[in-house]
Design an enzyme around this catalytic site. Structure first.
Site, PDB file in Angstrom:
ATOM      1  N   GLY A  87      40.466  31.478  48.788  1.00 41.18           N
ATOM      2  CA  GLY A  87      41.064  31.624  49.541  1.00 41.18           C
ATOM      3  C   GLY A  87      42.190  32.818  48.856  1.00 41.18           C
TER       4      GLY A  87
ATOM      5  N   GLY B 211      42.801  34.246  45.885  1.00 42.70           N
ATOM      6  CA  GLY B 211      42.542  35.330  44.783  1.00 42.70           C
ATOM      7  C   GLY B 211      41.259  35.620  44.537  1.00 42.70           C
ATOM      8  N   GLN B 212      41.489  36.061  43.855  1.00 45.09           N
ATOM      9  CA  GLN B 212      39.968  36.903  43.345  1.00 45.09           C
ATOM     10  C   GLN B 212      39.551  36.500  41.668  1.00 45.09           C
ATOM     11  OE1 GLN B 212      37.903  39.037  45.085  1.00 45.09           O
ATOM     12  NE2 GLN B 212      36.434  39.119  43.113  1.00 45.09           N
ATOM     13  N   VAL B 213      38.393  36.584  40.587  1.00 48.76           N
ATOM     14  CA  VAL B 213      38.132  35.817  39.995  1.00 48.76           C
ATOM     15  C   VAL B 213      37.263  37.308  39.139  1.00 48.76           C
ATOM     16  CG1 VAL B 213      37.271  34.352  38.544  1.00 48.76           C
ATOM     17  CG2 VAL B 213      37.941  33.616  40.185  1.00 48.76           C
TER      18      VAL B 213
ATOM     19  N   LYS C 230      41.845  34.681  37.023  1.00 53.63           N
ATOM     20  CA  LYS C 230      41.558  34.753  38.980  1.00 53.63           C
ATOM     21  C   LYS C 230      43.241  35.156  38.844  1.00 53.63           C
ATOM     22  CE  LYS C 230      42.375  30.843  41.717  1.00 53.63           C
ATOM     23  NZ  LYS C 230      42.310  28.988  41.727  1.00 53.63           N
TER      24      LYS C 230
ATOM     25  N   ASP D 157      38.114  18.121  43.187  1.00 55.07           N
ATOM     26  CA  ASP D 157      37.396  19.133  44.300  1.00 55.07           C
ATOM     27  C   ASP D 157      36.029  19.749  43.351  1.00 55.07           C
ATOM     28  OD1 ASP D 157      36.839  20.783  46.803  1.00 55.07           O
ATOM     29  OD2 ASP D 157      37.694  22.580  45.500  1.00 55.07           O
TER      30      ASP D 157
END
Length: 413
Positions: free
Chosen positions: A27, A29-31, A45, A138
């Site tokens: 949600g 960002g991009q890795v 990340k 999480d």
């Protein structure tokens, strides 16, 4: 770990790391899979430009400060970060292997011995995190990678100090993955304590041994209502008998009824020994599953310098000459040719002759033959088997002479 090519909008470099491929996205960002100047692989990340604001930067900076304090052999290590750049980013250790969700999709449910090894390893790692005054909050299959040396935990983005009332989220907001969320977390209780991760680990082990979570529903609101209902017991159908008691205890509604992480380790080790195996043997059994579930990305194709051939030469000095389909039996001899820096014939020149396997006159002797591929010569008309016996016709002698003359020009003598 599954990767995909970069898109035209992706950055090529960040903070001295060359970005090679995409690993995943979330949600915020991009890795990416990145590489340092010395060739060390990292997971980078990057926060999406559309969500970069003061609140996001503060949360991201707090996440990094938490990561700097987390350590252990089963935790992906912090490498470097920059929260003040136009696109804030974070680099951590790259673990080459599938996450547990992908392992399940590829391999299916784990056998009890492998599941017990997974449980013991993760419980011991989380006990170390808890000893540092931290929680994960999480834990889920997607946040556990099965590397070459065993599982590692990633993404402490929701981690908080266990005994602190401070939170990375706004008041009354519940953050986490519902499928593995404990009742107290779903109820929004604060501060959360170590049993929240015990419950989540139990949900992960349940999923890895049965293919389903403690509670399932089509809508998230219904799922939350099941999790927070003390009268609704978790679904333990399909659990291996030797793990049923442990998972039932880990998924208890009341926090005080769940075992500690050290107790989880002890019970998982007992399951391993009941199978007549050592802890090291069970770990090797678990990591051997990586080869089944993970295939590293194939390198970009390199164009061949020459058109591919359909018949491989027997050696570096051999070549195949194709004969046209003229006559009852057209064949292609394979003969040795010398290596020459300057070709005797122009490029693409191929001497074509029709050859019989025997002749009344002295000739080159028996040769290996290959039927010409249909895409290189016209398909011959239906033929019948040639009669057995010597062929002494003038045409045969003339063809044999032509063959000797053709290769004599290229011979080293």
């Amino acid at each position: 770990m599954h990767t995909t090519p970069l898109s035209p909008d992706d950055p090529a470099e960040l903070g001295g790391f060359t970005l090679l491929r995409r690993i995943g996205h979330g949600g915020m960002g991009q890795v990416y899979l990145g590489e340092s100047a010395a060739g060390e692989a990292v997971a980078v990340k990057v926060i999406k430009p559309t969500v970069v604001d003061s609140e996001t930067r503060q949360r991201f900076a707090q996440e990094i400060e938490v990561l700097k304090t987390v350590w252990g052999p089963r935790v992906a290590a912090f490498v470097k970060a920059d929260t003040e750049s136009e696109q804030p980013w974070l680099a951590t250790e790259y673990v080459e292997g599938p996450d547990l969700r992908r392992l399940m999709d590829t391999r299916g449910v784990l056998p009890p011995l492998a599941a017990a090894s997974l449980g013991a390893t993760l419980a011991e790692a989380l006990a170390g995190v808890h000893s540092q005054g931290l929680l994960h909050r999480d834990l889920k299959p997607a946040n556990i990678l099965l590397g070459p040396n065993g599982p590692k935990i990633i993404d402490f983005g929701l981690a908080v100090f266990a005994e602190s009332s401070a939170s990375l989220t706004a008041p009354n907001m519940v953050m986490g993955t519902p499928a593995c969320m404990s009742p107290e977390q779903a109820n929004g209780e604060k501060p959360l304590k170590a049993p929240v991760d015990v419950y989540a680990l139990g949900a992960v082990l349940l999923f890895m041994t049965t293919g389903h979570y403690p509670y399932q529903a089509d809508h998230v609101q219904v799922l939350f209502s099941q999790i927070v209902n003390p009268e609704k017991t978790p679904d333990l159908s399909g659990v291996p008998e030797e793990l049923a008691g442990l998972l039932s205890a880990m998924l208890q509604y009341a926090q005080q009824d769940r075992p500690t992480m050290d107790e989880v380790v002890a019970q998982c080790v007992a399951v391993i020994k009941s199978h007549g195996a050592t802890v090291a043997q069970a770990r090797r059994r678990l990591t051997s599953l990586t080869a089944v579930a993970y295939e590293p990305p194939a390198p970009d194709p390199v164009p061949a310098p020459y058109p591919p051939t359909t018949t491989a030469p027997a050696s570096a000095e051999a070549t195949t000459v194709l004969a046209p389909a003229t006559g009852p039996m057209a064949v292609a001899p394979t003969v040795p040719l010398p290596q020459q820096s300057t070709p005797t014939h122009p490029p693409a020149y191929t001497p074509t002759v029709a050859v019989s396997t025997t002749d009344s006159e002295p000739g080159p002797g028996p040769v290996d033959v290959a039927v010409p591929p249909p895409n290189l010569v016209p398909a011959p008309a239906p033929i019948t088997t040639p009669p057995v016996g010597p062929r002494r016709s003038a045409a045969a002698r003339r063809i044999a002479s032509q063959l000797r003359e053709t290769y004599a020009s290229a011979a080293p003598f």
